[in-house]
Design a protein around this motif. Structure first.
Motif, short mmCIF file in Angstrom:
data_model
loop_
_atom_site.label_atom_id
_atom_site.label_comp_id
_atom_site.label_asym_id
_atom_site.label_seq_id
_atom_site.Cartn_x
_atom_site.Cartn_y
_atom_site.Cartn_z
N UNK A 31 31.44 33.81 34.09
CA UNK A 31 32.04 34.39 35.61
C UNK A 31 33.13 35.66 35.41
N UNK A 32 34.37 34.94 34.76
CA UNK A 32 36.29 35.16 34.59
C UNK A 32 35.39 36.88 33.82
N UNK A 33 34.74 36.40 33.02
CA UNK A 33 34.37 38.01 32.41
C UNK A 33 34.02 39.23 33.31
N UNK A 34 33.23 38.64 34.37
CA UNK A 34 32.20 39.75 35.26
C UNK A 34 33.30 40.39 35.81
N UNK A 35 34.31 39.25 36.80
CA UNK A 35 35.17 39.73 37.71
C UNK A 35 36.30 40.67 36.54
N UNK A 36 36.91 40.52 35.44
CA UNK A 36 38.06 40.90 34.82
C UNK A 36 37.10 42.42 34.81
N UNK A 37 35.56 42.29 34.84
CA UNK A 37 35.49 44.12 34.52
C UNK A 37 34.70 44.53 35.47
N UNK A 38 34.93 43.96 37.04
CA UNK A 38 34.58 44.77 37.92
C UNK A 38 36.07 44.87 38.68
N UNK A 39 37.07 44.36 38.46
CA UNK A 39 38.47 44.62 38.72
C UNK A 39 39.00 46.27 37.66
N UNK A 40 38.92 46.15 36.95
CA UNK A 40 39.16 47.21 35.60
C UNK A 40 38.80 48.39 36.32
N UNK A 41 37.57 48.45 37.12
CA UNK A 41 37.42 49.72 37.93
C UNK A 41 37.56 50.08 38.98
N UNK A 42 38.84 48.95 39.04
CA UNK A 42 39.17 49.22 41.08
C UNK A 42 40.73 49.45 40.88
N UNK A 43 41.28 49.40 42.21
CA UNK A 43 42.80 49.56 41.97
C UNK A 43 43.22 48.04 43.20
N UNK A 44 43.61 46.56 42.54
CA UNK A 44 43.73 45.67 42.69
C UNK A 44 45.11 44.68 42.71
N UNK A 45 45.56 44.99 43.69
CA UNK A 45 46.90 44.10 43.29
C UNK A 45 47.37 42.72 44.39
N UNK A 342 43.84 45.93 38.03
CA UNK A 342 43.30 46.76 38.14
C UNK A 342 44.14 47.38 36.63
N UNK A 343 44.80 47.82 35.70
CA UNK A 343 45.52 47.90 35.26
C UNK A 343 45.24 46.71 33.92
N UNK A 344 45.93 45.87 34.74
CA UNK A 344 45.54 44.31 33.63
C UNK A 344 43.85 44.36 33.09
N UNK A 345 43.49 43.92 33.95
CA UNK A 345 41.72 44.28 33.74
C UNK A 345 41.52 45.02 32.79
N UNK A 346 42.18 46.10 33.03
CA UNK A 346 41.25 47.56 31.25
C UNK A 346 42.18 47.34 30.14
N UNK A 347 43.35 46.75 30.29
CA UNK A 347 43.74 46.25 29.01
C UNK A 347 42.64 45.22 28.68
N UNK A 348 42.76 44.25 28.94
CA UNK A 348 42.15 43.05 28.95
C UNK A 348 40.44 43.02 28.35
N UNK A 349 40.20 44.05 29.04
CA UNK A 349 38.43 44.28 27.63
C UNK A 349 38.74 45.44 26.99
N UNK A 350 39.55 46.36 26.98
CA UNK A 350 39.89 47.20 25.62
C UNK A 350 40.45 46.19 24.52
N UNK A 351 41.29 45.31 25.17
CA UNK A 351 41.12 43.96 23.43
C UNK A 351 40.48 43.53 23.05
N UNK A 352 38.73 42.78 24.37
CA UNK A 352 38.09 42.52 24.01
C UNK A 352 37.67 43.54 23.02
#
Length: 382
Positions: A31-45, A342-352
């Motif tokens: 569930x956390x991974x799906x949320x991170x993927x979703x947030x990586x395509x959003x602007x979220x604070x 959002x940027x943090x989530x994108x960075x986490x996906x790149x790291x994965x």
């Protein structure tokens, strides 16, 4: 009906046992991974509702200077630490696998850094790396007693080589590091070095205290390597991580060494193999799967390194120590700015993706190595 029930009972038993783990894994990781993927395509604070922005976060990510520094630091850190800790863990495991009296004490002693709190170890290392800390003090002592240390080791090597050569010349089986001869060589080297010191042939050099800045600096280590150089604070954290991780991998290698059939070494000795040949053609191939596990765990651990970086924190400039995991944390929980989840989530996906890619490359290489090495080993006469 009863047979069918017994069949399904047998089939479902493993899944029942795995149910707690699968529940934990799906809820807290899936569930956390799906949320991170979703947030990586959003602007979220973290406070306002997320706004979909497409691939903008990924594009901004690779344009940002700090992310580039974190990406480079992470790869450099991962490659160096994984390589060094794997080599030394194997060497230490081979040494700890010897049948020597009291070896269990040394195994427990070497394993202590791995069971000690990472936070405590990091705080101790921060103290050691201070400008007037123990590391600089030891470097100062080395500069003062460098000649004496060099003479001692030269005498030690010469005496050991002489004793071993004498025994081998008489046809007696003796190891190059024969313990009894090694004790005699150490005593001989110490006595001769002490006599030379008293007679004035070896002097202690009076040097100024070494003042190396280990943490609060942007200075590069091995600057002559250009792009392959790295900041000194990152090098200090590499030393810390290598020291704390080697014992764990040593135990894994030790278990693998004790699982190698002794008949393989006996057959190699019958064929006239020496110690190095047995290590190269028997030990290393037999440990190939252990090596894959150690390297994989090392890559995953180093790519996701966070606790040592976070604890060092303000002790060093950010660009000197920042890694991808710490970059994700800083964007999610900035000290005095708006979170960029959002940027943090994108960075986490790149790291994965980087972690997955390196593990798959390693897995493919080890399979290719097996296909290449085994036909050669079968034909090669040791």
């Amino acid at each position: 009906m009863q047979k069918k029930w017994a069949y399904w009972k047998e089939k479902m038993a493993p899944y029942v046992l795995l149910a707690p783990f699968l529940f934990w894994f799906i809820i807290f990781f899936g569930y956390a991974f799906i949320r991170v993927v979703y947030f990586s395509f959003t602007k979220y604070n973290l406070f306002d509702p997320p706004t979909f922005v497409g691939f903008k976060n990924y594009l901004d990510l690779f344009r940002e200077y700090l992310f580039g520094v974190a990406f480079r630091n992470t790869l450099m850190y991962s490659i160096i630490v994984t390589t060094v800790q794997t080599i030394f863990a194997l060497i230490l495991a081979v040494v700890m696998n010897q049948k020597i009296k009291g070896i269990r004490f040394f195994r427990a002693a070497y394993y202590m850094p791995s069971v000690t709190s990472s936070v405590v170890i990091t705080l101790i290392f921060i103290w050691l790396f201070q400008r007037k800390g123990l590391i600089n003090y030891l470097v100062t002592l080395y500069h003062s007693y460098g000649k004496m240390i060099g003479v001692f080791f030269l005498l030690l090597i010469a005496m050991q080589a002489l004793l071993v050569f004498k025994e081998k010349r008489q046809g007696r089986p003796v190891k190059y590091l024969e313990p009894s001869y090694l004790v005699l060589s150490i005593l001989f080297a110490a006595i001769v070095t002490y006599i030379l010191r008293i007679m004035g042939y070896i002097t202690v050099v009076d040097v100024k205290p070494v003042d190396i800045i280990w943490l609060n600096t942007r200075e590069k280590v091995f600057g002559w390597l250009g792009p392959l150089s790295f900041a000194r604070p990152l090098g200090a954290i590499m030393i810390l991580n290598i020291w704390t991780t080697i014992p764990t991998f040593m135990l894994i290698y030790l278990a693998g060494l004790q699982d190698i059939p002794s008949s393989l070494y006996e057959a190699a000795e019958v064929d006239g193999a020496n110690t190095w040949q047995k290590f190269r053609y028997v030990t290393i191939p037999q440990l190939r799967h252990i090596t894959f596990l150690v390297v994989t765990l090392g890559l995953i651990g180093t790519l996701q390194v966070f606790d040592q970086i976070a604890i060092v924190g303000d002790q060093a400039p950010l660009e000197s120590i920042v890694t991808l995991a710490y970059y994700v944390y800083r964007n999610t929980f900035p000290s005095s700015a708006t979170p960029h989840a959002g940027m943090a989530s994108a960075g986490a996906i790149v790291l994965a993706l980087i972690t997955l890619t390196l593990v798959l490359i390693r897995k493919k290489n080890i399979r290719r190595g097996e296909r290449l090495i085994w036909p050669v080993l079968k034909r090669k006469k040791i």
